[in-house]
Design an enzyme around this catalytic site. Structure first.
Site: not given
Lengths: 220, 80
Positions: A86, A194, A196
């Site tokens: 990002c 993302h 994660e």
């Protein structure tokens, strides 16, 4: 294995990133502050998401000129794995570690939702845990995710198999549906989504997990 | 010494903000607008009075930070 998560004023996804890496590797990453001139010796450097410097000037532009970025560039040159997610992707582009730039979303709106990504190459330490063409889920949350590069750069990215992920249904106008790209040496990955945030059942899925497992295995 | 650096988008680069502004101007009743492109202006005061040196420095600043030359052009002027 050792990893570092780099924090700038305005980063806000570092906690998710640290939690994901710790959960998957069993080792807590070192947190590095933007004003540091040196990095501890690590195998993986991560620049997390957020709004470094409030996106002033251009997203990632100020952070990209911070002292720590010179150290990251040196480590990347040595072959150390670098992941930018990002705002981290925006910073890597602004710093010249990856080509191109991320502009305002074509629809002008901030997009916060789940998208589908197609894994375009497995030839990297970040993507070799997937299969080529595999479609994975991933959250996105960005206002400036519209990837742009000139025709020559785009041709090189395609010819050298450096497009890591493409959007199945392009949310932000990115050229060629690009969601993530690799550096020439394939050890730097920048991506807007993302991974994660999709690493355990509590997140609602595990689609981001193979990326971290592969990256962490490669350096273990 | 006062200088101005103007940063504009290169031709062909999509400018969704410019498009939105163009639409809003139309909504206000301003007719006859062919297109709007949004850019940035930096007014910078430089110490000293060597215009040549200042201009060279400002060119470097524009290339290294003020503009992203992947998508933007810049122009440096000494304005007084």
């Amino acid at each position: 294995m050792k990893s570092a998560v780099v924090v700038f004023p305005g980063s806000n996804r570092e906690r998710d990133m640290i939690a994901a890496i710790e959960k998957i590797s069993g080792h807590r990453p070192v947190t590095v502050w933007h004003g540091d001139h040196d990095l501890p010796k690590v195998d993986l450097i991560v620049i997390p998401g957020g709004f470094s410097y409030g996106d002033y000037l251009r997203s990632g532009a100020i952070a990209a000129r911070e002292p720590i970025m010179a150290a990251i560039a040196r480590e990347a040159e040595r072959g150390v794995a670098v992941l930018g997610v990002c705002n981290g992707f925006q910073i890597l582009c602004e710093a010249g570690l990856l080509p191109g730039v991320l502009m305002r979303n074509a629809g002008l709106k901030f997009i916060c939702k789940e998208v589908h990504l197609r894994v375009e190459t497995t030839a990297s330490q970040f993507t070799n845990g997937y299969t080529k063409g595999q479609v994975i889920r991933s959250p996105v949350a960005h206002g400036d995710g519209n990837y742009r590069a000139d025709d020559e750069t785009l041709k090189r990215l395609n010819d050298e198999d450096r497009i890591a992920f493409r959007y199945v249904d392009n949310p932000n106008g990115s050229i060629d549906d690009i969601a993530g790209i690799l550096s020439e040496k394939r050890n730097v990955l920048g991506m807007m989504p993302h991974p994660e945030n999709l690493i355990e059942p509590l997140n609602g899925g595990l689609d981001g997990r193979p990326l971290f497992e592969a990256a962490l295995k490669a350096v273990a | 010494m006062k200088a101005r650096v103007t940063v504009t988008l290169k031709n062909g680069v999509l400018d969704p903000q410019g498009k939105a502004i163009e639409g809003a101007l139309g909504s206000l009743g301003f007719d006859g607008i062919a297109s709007v492109r949004q850019g940035k202006v930096f007014d910078i005061e430089v110490e000293g009075n060597d215009a040549g040196k200042a201009k060279a420095e400002l060119e470097a600043m524009a290339a290294r930070l003020l503009a992203n030359t992947v998508i933007e052009n810049y122009r440096v002027e000494i304005v007084g």
